[in-house]
Structures are given as structure tokens and as C-alpha cells.
Design a protein around this motif. Structure first.
Motif, PDB file in Angstrom:
ATOM      1  N   ALA A  97      -5.729   9.157  -0.219  1.00 26.85           N
ATOM      2  CA  ALA A  97      -7.081   8.593  -0.311  1.00 26.85           C
ATOM      3  C   ALA A  97      -7.710   8.617   1.068  1.00 26.85           C
ATOM      4  CB  ALA A  97      -7.029   7.162  -0.839  1.00 26.85           C
ATOM      5  N   GLU A  98      -9.012   8.837   1.116  1.00 27.23           N
ATOM      6  CA  GLU A  98      -9.686   8.865   2.406  1.00 27.23           C
ATOM      7  C   GLU A  98      -9.987   7.463   2.920  1.00 27.23           C
ATOM      8  OE1 GLU A  98     -14.208   9.758   1.953  1.00 27.23           O
ATOM      9  OE2 GLU A  98     -13.146  11.033   0.528  1.00 27.23           O
ATOM     10  N   ASP A  99      -9.941   6.476   2.047  1.00 27.48           N
ATOM     11  CA  ASP A  99     -10.239   5.099   2.425  1.00 27.48           C
ATOM     12  C   ASP A  99      -8.952   4.271   2.393  1.00 27.48           C
ATOM     13  OD1 ASP A  99     -11.126   2.503   2.729  1.00 27.48           O
ATOM     14  OD2 ASP A  99     -12.747   2.689   1.280  1.00 27.48           O
ATOM     15  N   PRO A 100      -8.514   3.750   3.534  1.00 30.17           N
ATOM     16  CA  PRO A 100      -7.258   2.983   3.570  1.00 30.17           C
ATOM     17  C   PRO A 100      -7.238   1.772   2.643  1.00 30.17           C
ATOM     18  CG  PRO A 100      -8.112   3.316   5.794  1.00 30.17           C
ATOM     19  CD  PRO A 100      -9.142   3.843   4.844  1.00 30.17           C
ATOM     20  N   SER A 101      -8.391   1.224   2.304  1.00 33.42           N
ATOM     21  CA  SER A 101      -8.405   0.057   1.418  1.00 33.42           C
ATOM     22  C   SER A 101      -7.924   0.404   0.014  1.00 33.42           C
ATOM     23  CB  SER A 101      -9.797  -0.569   1.357  1.00 33.42           C
ATOM     24  OG  SER A 101     -10.719   0.311   0.745  1.00 33.42           O
ATOM     25  N   LYS A 102      -7.897   1.680  -0.342  1.00 36.93           N
ATOM     26  CA  LYS A 102      -7.424   2.104  -1.665  1.00 36.93           C
ATOM     27  C   LYS A 102      -5.947   1.786  -1.858  1.00 36.93           C
ATOM     28  CE  LYS A 102      -8.078   4.306  -5.553  1.00 36.93           C
ATOM     29  NZ  LYS A 102      -8.911   3.757  -6.598  1.00 36.93           N
ATOM     30  N   ILE A 103      -5.156   1.786  -0.781  1.00 35.26           N
ATOM     31  CA  ILE A 103      -3.726   1.540  -0.915  1.00 35.26           C
ATOM     32  C   ILE A 103      -3.419   0.125  -1.364  1.00 35.26           C
ATOM     33  CG2 ILE A 103      -3.093   3.321   0.744  1.00 35.26           C
ATOM     34  CD1 ILE A 103      -2.511   1.080   2.746  1.00 35.26           C
ATOM     35  N   ASP A 104      -4.376  -0.781  -1.157  1.00 35.69           N
ATOM     36  CA  ASP A 104      -4.157  -2.167  -1.595  1.00 35.69           C
ATOM     37  C   ASP A 104      -3.841  -2.251  -3.078  1.00 35.69           C
ATOM     38  OD1 ASP A 104      -4.655  -3.004   0.944  1.00 35.69           O
ATOM     39  OD2 ASP A 104      -6.709  -3.646   0.557  1.00 35.69           O
TER      40      ASP A 104
ATOM     41  N   VAL B 138       5.509  -7.520   4.215  1.00 32.85           N
ATOM     42  CA  VAL B 138       4.862  -6.431   4.949  1.00 32.85           C
ATOM     43  C   VAL B 138       4.518  -5.326   3.965  1.00 32.85           C
ATOM     44  CG1 VAL B 138       5.158  -4.720   6.776  1.00 32.85           C
ATOM     45  CG2 VAL B 138       6.181  -6.970   7.025  1.00 32.85           C
ATOM     46  N   PHE B 139       3.349  -4.736   4.118  1.00 34.64           N
ATOM     47  CA  PHE B 139       2.919  -3.611   3.308  1.00 34.64           C
ATOM     48  C   PHE B 139       2.872  -2.381   4.211  1.00 34.64           C
ATOM     49  CE2 PHE B 139       1.441  -7.360   1.243  1.00 34.64           C
ATOM     50  CZ  PHE B 139       1.467  -7.077  -0.108  1.00 34.64           C
ATOM     51  N   TYR B 140       3.472  -1.275   3.764  1.00 35.54           N
ATOM     52  CA  TYR B 140       3.535  -0.063   4.570  1.00 35.54           C
ATOM     53  C   TYR B 140       2.640   1.019   3.963  1.00 35.54           C
ATOM     54  CZ  TYR B 140       7.820  -2.280   6.188  1.00 35.54           C
ATOM     55  OH  TYR B 140       8.727  -3.163   6.684  1.00 35.54           O
ATOM     56  N   CYS B 141       2.125   1.873   4.839  1.00 38.67           N
ATOM     57  CA  CYS B 141       1.406   3.058   4.373  1.00 38.67           C
ATOM     58  C   CYS B 141       1.693   4.184   5.362  1.00 38.67           C
ATOM     59  CB  CYS B 141      -0.091   2.797   4.252  1.00 38.67           C
ATOM     60  SG  CYS B 141      -0.963   2.663   5.813  1.00 38.67           S
ATOM     61  N   PHE B 142       1.465   5.399   4.916  1.00 37.75           N
ATOM     62  CA  PHE B 142       1.620   6.570   5.780  1.00 37.75           C
ATOM     63  C   PHE B 142       0.238   7.075   6.145  1.00 37.75           C
ATOM     64  CE2 PHE B 142       5.591   6.548   3.447  1.00 37.75           C
ATOM     65  CZ  PHE B 142       6.511   6.773   4.458  1.00 37.75           C
ATOM     66  N   LEU B 143       0.060   7.412   7.400  1.00 38.47           N
ATOM     67  CA  LEU B 143      -1.162   8.038   7.842  1.00 38.47           C
ATOM     68  C   LEU B 143      -0.871   9.530   7.920  1.00 38.47           C
ATOM     69  CD1 LEU B 143      -4.031   7.739   8.958  1.00 38.47           C
ATOM     70  CD2 LEU B 143      -3.025   7.500  11.223  1.00 38.47           C
ATOM     71  N   VAL B 144      -1.583  10.315   7.126  1.00 40.87           N
ATOM     72  CA  VAL B 144      -1.327  11.754   7.081  1.00 40.87           C
ATOM     73  C   VAL B 144      -2.627  12.518   7.302  1.00 40.87           C
ATOM     74  CG1 VAL B 144       0.606  11.491   5.480  1.00 40.87           C
ATOM     75  CG2 VAL B 144      -1.657  11.967   4.583  1.00 40.87           C
ATOM     76  N   ARG B 145      -2.493  13.730   7.769  1.00 41.03           N
ATOM     77  CA  ARG B 145      -3.628  14.637   7.874  1.00 41.03           C
ATOM     78  C   ARG B 145      -3.445  15.668   6.774  1.00 41.03           C
ATOM     79  NH1 ARG B 145      -5.111  17.283  13.471  1.00 41.03           N
ATOM     80  NH2 ARG B 145      -5.749  15.140  13.786  1.00 41.03           N
TER      81      ARG B 145
ATOM     82  N   LEU C 295      -7.800  19.639   2.074  1.00 45.08           N
ATOM     83  CA  LEU C 295      -8.019  19.634   0.639  1.00 45.08           C
ATOM     84  C   LEU C 295      -8.974  20.745   0.236  1.00 45.08           C
ATOM     85  CD1 LEU C 295      -8.467  15.792   0.184  1.00 45.08           C
ATOM     86  CD2 LEU C 295      -6.402  17.136  -0.140  1.00 45.08           C
ATOM     87  N   GLY C 296      -8.909  21.129  -1.019  1.00 47.53           N
ATOM     88  CA  GLY C 296      -9.811  22.133  -1.567  1.00 47.53           C
ATOM     89  C   GLY C 296     -11.045  21.479  -2.144  1.00 47.53           C
ATOM     90  N   ALA C 297     -11.494  21.973  -3.266  1.00 43.40           N
ATOM     91  CA  ALA C 297     -12.690  21.451  -3.922  1.00 43.40           C
ATOM     92  C   ALA C 297     -12.348  20.198  -4.716  1.00 43.40           C
ATOM     93  CB  ALA C 297     -13.271  22.514  -4.852  1.00 43.40           C
ATOM     94  N   PRO C 298     -13.148  19.139  -4.585  1.00 44.38           N
ATOM     95  CA  PRO C 298     -12.867  17.921  -5.362  1.00 44.38           C
ATOM     96  C   PRO C 298     -13.238  18.088  -6.830  1.00 44.38           C
ATOM     97  CG  PRO C 298     -14.881  17.649  -4.097  1.00 44.38           C
ATOM     98  CD  PRO C 298     -14.301  18.982  -3.715  1.00 44.38           C
ATOM     99  N   VAL C 299     -12.559  17.347  -7.675  1.00 44.27           N
ATOM    100  CA  VAL C 299     -12.868  17.292  -9.102  1.00 44.27           C
ATOM    101  C   VAL C 299     -13.219  15.846  -9.416  1.00 44.27           C
ATOM    102  CG1 VAL C 299     -11.952  17.536 -11.429  1.00 44.27           C
ATOM    103  CG2 VAL C 299     -11.315  19.178  -9.674  1.00 44.27           C
TER     104      VAL C 299
END
Length: 124
Positions: free
Chosen positions: A28-35, A70-77, A80-84
Motif C-alpha cells: 500500500a502506498e499509505d502506511p495507515s492502511k497497515i493498521d 508492538v506492530f511491525y511493518c516492512f518499508l519496501v520500494r 508497479l504497472g497499471a492500476p486496476v
């Protein structure tokens, strides 16, 4: 937290996740989505062997110890192709399929392991 060590040691792998769109690596591009998807890593001694192993690897002899849930997340680069865009997980909202007004299928196969081709594109 049950797959955190596996992911850290072996990388992201579709076999360890699943959701509305089947097995896959969800970003997800928005970190708040992981909540909506993360579960807490409880303090040492709680949560069984996986939580204890995770605690040992991440915190070891840290003087302060585990700070609590504690809540963990991964920061990745990611590239992406075309969104659907879909509302039901089955049909594309932006590209009509035909006269019935329904959208094009999002999936190329019934097992939902391959997305349909991107409209109005051709291979290079």
C-alpha cells in the motif's frame, strides 16, 4: 508477527499471505492502511514460541526490553504497472466488457493467480 522472521530471512513470498485477491504480496502506498491488517507482537512470555523467538532475535539483551504490544511493518520500494480499480474484486470499474455494462474481468484465470491483460496495451 508470526511470519516476521520468515520474511526477514527469506524475503516477501506469496505463500505467506492471502486476501480478497488471493495469495500474493500486498503493498500500500499509505502506511495507515497497515493498521487494518497488523496484529500486535505481545511482550516476551506471551504469544507462544514464535513470539518468544521473535523477541529473542529483535530485542536480545536490550536493556529496555520489549516496550509492550508492538506492530511491525516492512518499508519496501516497489515498481508497479497499471492500476486496476474494482469494487467487487472481480470486475474492472474503468474498462467496460461489453453491452451488458459490466466491467472487464480482473482475473485471467478462475484460480485468481493471474491478472487479465491491460486494456489498450501491446507487448514491446
Amino acid at each position: 508477527p508470526e511470519f516476521l522472521l520468515t520474511i526477514a530471512q527469506n524475503g516477501l513470498d506469496e505463500r505467506f499471505s492471502g486476501g480478497l485477491f488471493g495469495k500474493g504480496v500486498y503493498l500500500a502506498e499509505d502506511p495507515s492502511k497497515i493498521d487494518q491488517y497488523c496484529t500486535p507482537h505481545p511482550p516476551a512470555g506471551e504469544g507462544g514460541d514464535v513470539a518468544t523467538n521473535l523477541y529473542r532475535v529483535l530485542y536480545g539483551e536490550w536493556a529496555e526490553g520489549h516496550p509492550g504490544d508492538v506492530f511491525y511493518c516492512f518499508l519496501v520500494r516497489a515498481v508497479l504497472g497499471a492500476p486496476v480499480f474494482t469494487k467487487d474484486g472481480e470486475t474492472d470499474c474503468l474498462h467496460a466488457a461489453g453491452e451488458d455494462g459490466g466491467g472487464r474481468p480482473v482475473w485471467a484465470t478462475a484460480d485468481k493467480r493471474q491478472l487479465s491483460t491491460i486494456p489498450d496495451t501491446r507487448p514491446p
